[in-house]
Write a protein that holds these residues in place. Structure first.
Motif, PDB file in Angstrom:
ATOM      1  N   HIS A  66       0.860  -1.204   0.000  1.00 26.08           N
ATOM      2  CA  HIS A  66       0.000   0.000   0.000  1.00 26.08           C
ATOM      3  C   HIS A  66       0.888   1.243   0.000  1.00 26.08           C
ATOM      4  N   HIS A  68       1.252   5.383  -1.981  1.00 25.66           N
ATOM      5  CA  HIS A  68       0.628   6.392  -2.845  1.00 25.66           C
ATOM      6  C   HIS A  68       1.694   7.145  -3.633  1.00 25.66           C
ATOM      7  N   HIS A 222      -9.325   1.817   0.639  1.00 28.29           N
ATOM      8  CA  HIS A 222      -9.112   1.985   2.080  1.00 28.29           C
ATOM      9  C   HIS A 222     -10.359   1.543   2.838  1.00 28.29           C
ATOM     10  N   HIS A 261      -5.589  -0.842   5.807  1.00 28.48           N
ATOM     11  CA  HIS A 261      -5.842  -0.485   7.208  1.00 28.48           C
ATOM     12  C   HIS A 261      -6.748  -1.454   7.961  1.00 28.48           C
ATOM     13  N   ASP A 312       2.270   2.880   3.143  1.00 25.67           N
ATOM     14  CA  ASP A 312       1.295   3.969   3.045  1.00 25.67           C
ATOM     15  C   ASP A 312       1.970   5.340   2.992  1.00 25.67           C
TER      16      ASP A 312
HETATM   17 ZN   LIG Z   1      -3.427   4.971   1.853  1.00 28.17          ZN
END
Ligand SMILES: [Zn+2]
Length: 422
Positions: A66, A68, A222, A261, A312
């Motif tokens: 995960h 971005h 998410h 998450h 993340d």
């Molecule tokens: Zn994220």
């Protein structure tokens, strides 16, 4: 770029079983011309092959489940908890990716940052701008990394410059998927990526599910990251009993779905995740940075839910999956559960491959697997008296003292890590 054909050295081999490793102190790994592992075992008596990267331990490359892309330059930018952080820090940075030139510069930084930390495979949230996501795919192709990635879908709940209507976004995703999904023998995949329920209309979620179903694509989004977000979802979707049901109702809770998450789940949501065989990306460093909460790892593993670790970035403060694994240890202790460094390292490699549905070819050092490898310098490995547990602790908890020396996908060294000494 040439490929490794033989590796001799300390080999750390995860087993299929969660949290188990075999250590081969003087091993030989043979690769075929395509970078597939042909054989692995102890070096025979009188072996004349020179040690590859003396002082290093070889293990499967890290899998970041995960991360971005358009938050690469927002790393470490603090502005409080999730919803404030998105509004105050993140959306403005993500809006810059309307410019493909900016996207190209950051794409190179992003891929390099993963390579530097020994990450060989990632599940990536792209830009909401299609041109920037195309730029990301081109850079992933050039870099040699393995990845699944997709345009981050948003048609509400964010500034207008980040929102794209379903009628425009979905055909553009279809086109990107046609171009990139399965590229280079499956090294790159297209992943359908609705950001989260609050940023997606029902039409966009339904269309995303239809695209994933029609093309057999993975999905990522998410789920239940922060209590304020969970409360906002409950207000926005009064017809759904739980957060997960907002996705399930629109066809997005499947065995190909990877949920980021999953901190604030009701018992029925845990049950549904297990029933659907969906996977979870556990992102503890991000959870600490945004004050989101603590993931209950044992709720997942006792239900045999697949779990990988995620940086993340940019809510996570590091691209290092070892730092993330270390944070997962802290998170678990807060739940009163001690997780071994073996399990943490397994989650960062084999577990991540499982979460991405790649178990047939990635995440283990075994004949028939792709030689996606990381070489980490580790003084503990050179001590004849050191135990496997000491080695695993050093790799997970002392990342700074044990640097990455080489990152390889299918035996091919990725850019700028140090060359193999002859
Ligand atoms: Zn994220």
């Amino acid at each position: 770029m040439t490929r490794l054909r033989t590796v001799r050295g300390t080999l750390l081999c995860p087993s299929r079983e969660r949290g188990r490793f075999e250590l081969i102190r003087d091993g030989v790994l043979e690769l075929d011309a395509a970078g597939t592992i042909r054989s692995i075992g102890s070096a025979p008596t009188g072996c004349t092959v020179a040690t590859t990267r003396p002082g290093c331990v070889w293990l499967p490359g890290f899998v970041d489940t995960h991360v971005h892309f358009p938050q690469t330059r927002a790393i470490g930018r603090s502005s409080g908890a999730l919803l404030d952080w998105l509004q105050q820090t993140i959306f403005a940075e993500e809006a810059k990716f309307a410019d493909p030139h900016y996207a190209a510069i950051v794409a190179r930084e992003f891929c390099q940052a993963m390579i530097d930390q020994g990450t060989t495979c990632a599940s990536i949230y792209g830009s909401s701008h299609h041109a920037a996501t195309e730029v990301l795919f081109r850079e992933l192709d050039r870099s040699g990394l393995r990845a699944q990635a997709g345009t981050t879908l948003m048609d509400r709940g964010a500034p207008a410059e980040l929102c794209v209507a379903a009628s425009d976004a979905l055909p553009a995703c279809d086109e990107l998927a046609a171009r990139w999904d399965g590229h280079d023998g499956g090294r790159l995949r297209y992943c359908v990526t609705p950001r989260f329920a609050l940023s997606c209309s029902a039409e966009l979620m339904n269309g995303a599910a239809e695209l994933a179903q029609r093309r057999g694509l993975p999905i990522q989004t998410h789920l239940a990251e922060h209590p304020d977000e969970v409360a906002a979802v409950a207000r926005a979707f009064p017809e759904s009993a739980t957060y997960l049901e907002t996705y399930a109702a629109h066809g997005l809770c499947t065995e190909r779905t990877l949920f980021g998450h999953a901190l604030w789940l009701a018992p029925e949501e845990w049950r549904l995740l297990a029933e659907q065989n969906a996977a979870i990306s556990h992102c503890p460093d991000s959870n600490f940075f945004l004050g989101s909460g603590v993931f209950r790892l044992r709720e997942a593993t006792e239900r045999r839910i697949r779990v990988g670790l995620g940086s993340d970035v940019g809510a996570g403060r590091t691209f290092s999956m070892r730092r993330v694994a270390s944070a997962a240890y802290d998170a678990s202790l807060l739940n009163g559960v001690k997780v071994s460094s073996a399990e943490l390292l397994w989650l960062a490699t084999t577990g991540g491959a499982e979460a991405l549905g790649l178990t047939a070819r990635v995440g283990r050092l075994e004949s028939g697997f792709d030689a996606d490898l990381v070489a980490i310098e580790c003084g503990v490995a050179d001590r004849a008296s050191s135990t496997l547990d000491e080695l695993l602790d050093a790799l997970v908890f002392c990342a700074e003292g044990n640097p990455v020396r080489g990152t390889y996908v299918r035996g091919r060294q990725l850019a700028r890590t140090e060359a193999v000494s002859p």
